[in-house]
Design a protein around this motif. Structure first.
Motif, mmCIF file in Angstrom:
data_model
loop_
_atom_site.group_PDB
_atom_site.id
_atom_site.type_symbol
_atom_site.label_atom_id
_atom_site.label_comp_id
_atom_site.label_asym_id
_atom_site.label_seq_id
_atom_site.Cartn_x
_atom_site.Cartn_y
_atom_site.Cartn_z
ATOM 1 N N ASP A 486 0.826 -1.217 0.000
ATOM 2 C CA ASP A 486 0.000 0.000 0.000
ATOM 3 C C ASP A 486 0.857 1.263 0.000
ATOM 4 O O ASP A 486 0.603 2.219 0.726
ATOM 5 C CB ASP A 486 -0.951 0.007 1.210
ATOM 6 C CG ASP A 486 -2.076 1.032 1.056
ATOM 7 O OD1 ASP A 486 -2.442 1.343 -0.089
ATOM 8 O OD2 ASP A 486 -2.570 1.520 2.085
ATOM 9 N N LEU A 487 1.890 1.270 -0.853
ATOM 10 C CA LEU A 487 2.745 2.447 -0.972
ATOM 11 C C LEU A 487 1.958 3.625 -1.548
ATOM 12 O O LEU A 487 2.102 4.760 -1.083
ATOM 13 C CB LEU A 487 3.937 2.128 -1.885
ATOM 14 C CG LEU A 487 4.978 3.233 -2.065
ATOM 15 C CD1 LEU A 487 5.814 3.379 -0.805
ATOM 16 C CD2 LEU A 487 5.886 2.922 -3.268
ATOM 17 N N PHE A 488 1.114 3.345 -2.539
ATOM 18 C CA PHE A 488 0.311 4.388 -3.177
ATOM 19 C C PHE A 488 -1.005 4.503 -2.417
ATOM 20 O O PHE A 488 -1.881 3.638 -2.520
ATOM 21 C CB PHE A 488 0.080 4.043 -4.652
ATOM 22 C CG PHE A 488 1.364 3.950 -5.422
ATOM 23 C CD1 PHE A 488 1.984 5.089 -5.906
ATOM 24 C CD2 PHE A 488 1.966 2.713 -5.638
ATOM 25 C CE1 PHE A 488 3.181 5.018 -6.584
ATOM 26 C CE2 PHE A 488 3.169 2.631 -6.326
ATOM 27 C CZ PHE A 488 3.785 3.787 -6.793
ATOM 28 N N HIS A 489 -1.114 5.564 -1.662
ATOM 29 C CA HIS A 489 -2.213 5.647 -0.694
ATOM 30 C C HIS A 489 -2.719 7.082 -0.592
ATOM 31 O O HIS A 489 -1.929 8.026 -0.520
ATOM 32 C CB HIS A 489 -1.714 5.191 0.690
ATOM 33 C CG HIS A 489 -2.765 5.204 1.741
ATOM 34 N ND1 HIS A 489 -3.509 4.087 2.052
ATOM 35 C CD2 HIS A 489 -3.221 6.193 2.552
ATOM 36 C CE1 HIS A 489 -4.367 4.392 3.031
ATOM 37 N NE2 HIS A 489 -4.214 5.661 3.334
ATOM 38 N N TYR A 490 -4.041 7.234 -0.613
ATOM 39 C CA TYR A 490 -4.702 8.511 -0.329
ATOM 40 C C TYR A 490 -6.074 8.170 0.276
ATOM 41 O O TYR A 490 -6.428 6.978 0.386
ATOM 42 C CB TYR A 490 -4.808 9.383 -1.593
ATOM 43 C CG TYR A 490 -5.465 8.730 -2.778
ATOM 44 C CD1 TYR A 490 -6.844 8.802 -2.966
ATOM 45 C CD2 TYR A 490 -4.711 8.075 -3.747
ATOM 46 C CE1 TYR A 490 -7.460 8.228 -4.070
ATOM 47 C CE2 TYR A 490 -5.318 7.501 -4.861
ATOM 48 C CZ TYR A 490 -6.692 7.582 -5.011
ATOM 49 O OH TYR A 490 -7.289 7.002 -6.111
ATOM 50 N N PRO A 491 -6.856 9.158 0.712
ATOM 51 C CA PRO A 491 -8.078 8.824 1.471
ATOM 52 C C PRO A 491 -9.055 7.895 0.786
ATOM 53 O O PRO A 491 -9.802 7.191 1.465
ATOM 54 C CB PRO A 491 -8.696 10.210 1.731
ATOM 55 C CG PRO A 491 -7.531 11.127 1.799
ATOM 56 C CD PRO A 491 -6.570 10.609 0.762
ATOM 57 N N GLN A 492 -9.091 7.871 -0.545
ATOM 58 C CA GLN A 492 -9.993 6.957 -1.232
ATOM 59 C C GLN A 492 -9.269 6.086 -2.255
ATOM 60 O O GLN A 492 -9.835 5.706 -3.273
ATOM 61 C CB GLN A 492 -11.143 7.755 -1.917
ATOM 62 C CG GLN A 492 -12.110 8.359 -0.910
ATOM 63 C CD GLN A 492 -13.241 9.119 -1.559
ATOM 64 O OE1 GLN A 492 -13.219 9.443 -2.736
ATOM 65 N NE2 GLN A 492 -14.266 9.442 -0.768
ATOM 66 N N SER A 493 -8.026 5.763 -1.951
ATOM 67 C CA SER A 493 -7.331 4.792 -2.795
ATOM 68 C C SER A 493 -7.867 3.396 -2.495
ATOM 69 O O SER A 493 -8.440 3.136 -1.429
ATOM 70 C CB SER A 493 -5.825 4.842 -2.548
ATOM 71 O OG SER A 493 -5.517 4.585 -1.190
ATOM 72 N N ILE A 494 -7.694 2.507 -3.452
ATOM 73 C CA ILE A 494 -8.169 1.128 -3.277
ATOM 74 C C ILE A 494 -7.453 0.485 -2.106
ATOM 75 O O ILE A 494 -6.227 0.558 -1.985
ATOM 76 C CB ILE A 494 -7.970 0.333 -4.577
ATOM 77 C CG1 ILE A 494 -8.916 0.881 -5.657
ATOM 78 C CG2 ILE A 494 -8.220 -1.153 -4.369
ATOM 79 C CD1 ILE A 494 -8.664 0.352 -7.038
ATOM 80 N N ARG A 495 -8.208 -0.135 -1.243
ATOM 81 C CA ARG A 495 -7.671 -0.722 -0.025
ATOM 82 C C ARG A 495 -7.287 -2.181 -0.233
ATOM 83 O O ARG A 495 -7.922 -2.900 -1.007
ATOM 84 C CB ARG A 495 -8.699 -0.613 1.122
ATOM 85 C CG ARG A 495 -9.096 0.827 1.457
ATOM 86 C CD ARG A 495 -7.921 1.593 2.037
ATOM 87 N NE ARG A 495 -8.314 2.907 2.511
ATOM 88 C CZ ARG A 495 -7.959 4.052 1.959
ATOM 89 N NH1 ARG A 495 -7.220 4.047 0.853
ATOM 90 N NH2 ARG A 495 -8.340 5.207 2.466
#
Length: 496
Positions: A486-495
């Protein structure tokens, strides 16, 4: 398009830091970067400190033509940290201004080694600031603007191109990439979330013209969709900063239409009753809209604008809305045999701007708003600065082959609404955002739950299904494959 070196690009920005050439190395086992000046930016005095090269592979050697790592103490950091939405403020630890794919690899491996979350900015818009973060790494691709023409009506476009860049180059060659109308939108975010505009009903979404791409994954390695078709499927509607950094897109392009006809109807001093009649009539007439046409229904206070466009050479489109013309307070038609000039009328304002915009839902037709249209009208009229707009999708967007090749889930919904609010002073924000959220509640209570990923709202409940429908579990599996940490992460990134 004129080509610039990475340093020339920074100078064009008018930045106050003098960047000297440097060579830097990075590998996945590095322990450097524990401080703000981790050796990847120029320290005071303008000389690069020499470091011993590591013996651990894989190693990437870069110069400032590939990437410049900006820290908060440098003047250029402030320029690159500006958001299009002036109400949003983030403070990443690093901004990696990338000029090449190798520079992106270097930035990703550095972020992974320092355990920093990564956000990706292609240079355009993000309604909710998802292209930045606090305390992490922002990979800025705004300098990667190369366009390479191939045979067989294909072209490779780098992610930093804005729509105005693309249209300048494509129109000069009498070619078209089906995209949006706002000139400052970045092609990266647009295509990865779907992408629509005046030409979509004929040619499909922007992502439907996407044939291949290259991506730097969370491990810093290159993934080509020729060998990873699942990644191409996921990036056609679900790729916004979720799996990696896309460094190039291969698109199909089309012959540029010779003209654009526009028909503008205006209605003033609306009442709720008149609004209801006009809304229903607009839905009825757009149900039979030709594939080469587009329509928008724009309510701003008690003032309504209906825009209809077509790029047919001999259109008979007026026959569809003669009754609506009779109801209009004013009507204007324009035929421009200069598509490039006509499109510039819709490029929009330059940022930063104070605004709150979000999807107003996707609809099958007028029945989806039958229980809320009066309340919707009253709340928009009561809040100057709020705009409610419905645009036509449909046409070839619903083609089965396009649906099978992409994760965009809303092909059967031919209307897309956007709720917008704008203000000039920070003191005006609270009142308008409160009214904005009240209108959102009206739509939600009416059963509107499907939303367009490129018009996000940080407060959408059930955003996973709203954006991606039934495809979300498959997208999670692809996320686990290409970004297991989960390196690429923001509030609504795919979990995960």
């Amino acid at each position: 398009m004129k080509k610039y070196t990475h340093r020339q690009f920074l100078k064009m920005m008018g930045l106050g830091v003098v960047f000297l050439p440097f060579i830097s190395c990075f590998h996945t086992g590095s322990k450097t970067g524990d401080t703000e000046n981790s050796g990847d930016s120029i320290p005071e005095g303008g000389k690069k400190e020499e470091k011993k090269e590591t013996a651990y592979p894989p190693k990437i050697t870069v110069t400032d033509e590939d990437v410049i790592i900006l820290t908060r103490k440098e003047d250029a950091y402030g320029e690159f940290n500006k958001a299009f939405n002036a109400r949003i403020h983030h403070l990443p630890k690093y901004i990696a201004v990338c000029g090449t794919e190798k520079g992106v690899q270097f930035a990703i491996r550095k972020a992974a080694a320092e355990k920093l979350k990564v956000a990706v900015k292609s240079g355009g818009h993000s309604f909710e600031g998802f292209s930045s973060n606090d305390g992490g790494m922002v990979v800025n691709l705004s300098g990667m603007k190369k366009i390479t023409w191939l045979d067989d009506d294909e072209v490779i476009v780098e992610p930093g191109c804005l729509l105005e860049d693309i249209q300048d180059v494509f129109f000069a060659k009498k070619r078209l990439l089906p995209a949006g109308s706002c000139g400052t939108v970045g092609i990266g975010g647009l295509a990865l979330g779907g992408g629509y505009g005046f030409f979509s009903r004929k040619f499909g979404l922007t992502c439907d013209s996407l044939r291949a791409l290259r991506m730097v994954g969370a491990d810093g390695n290159i993934y080509d969709t020729g060998q990873h078709p699942d990644l191409l499927w996921a990036c056609k509607g679900g790729g916004n900063g979720n799996f990696g950094v896309v460094t190039s897109f291969k698109f199909t392009h089309y012959k540029m239409p010779p003209l654009l006809s526009t028909y503008t109807l205006k209605f003033s001093r609306l009442t709720a009753e008149r609004f209801t009649v006009l809304l229903e009539e607009w839905f009825d007439l757009t149900a039979s809209l030709p594939e080469k046409a587009f329509a928008a229904f724009v309510l701003n206070g008690d003032f309504l604008t209906v825009l209809i466009t077509t790029f047919e050479e001999k259109p008979h489109i007026e026959n569809l809305f003669t009754e609506l013309i009779k109801r209009a307070d004013s009507y204007r038609r324009s035929l421009r045999k200069d598509l490039p000039g006509a499109m510039k009328r819709y490029y929009g304002r330059k940022g930063p701007l104070y605004f709150k915009n979000a999807s107003g839902g996707l609809y099958r037709g007028k029945a989806d708003l039958k229980d809320c249209k009066k309340t919707l009208f009253e709340k928009v009229v009561a809040s100057p600065g709020i705009v409610f707009q419905i645009n036509t999708l449909g046409g070839n967007i619903g083609r089965e082959s396009f649906e099978a090749a992409s994760c965009y889930p809303h092909r059967a919904l031919p209307y897309l609404a956007e709720l917008q609010s704008y203000w000039n002073k920070p003191s005006q924000e609270k009142k308008l955002v409160t009214a904005f959220e009240e209108i959102q509640k009206v739509l939600k209570e009416a059963g509107v739950t499907a939303h367009y990923r490129n018009y996000p709202d940080i407060h959408f409940s059930g955003w996973q299904t709203a954006y991606y429908g039934d495809h979300y579990p498959r997208l999670q599996a692809i996320k686990r494959k290409y970004d297991p940490g989960d390196l690429f992460h923001y509030p609504q990134s795919i979990r995960l």
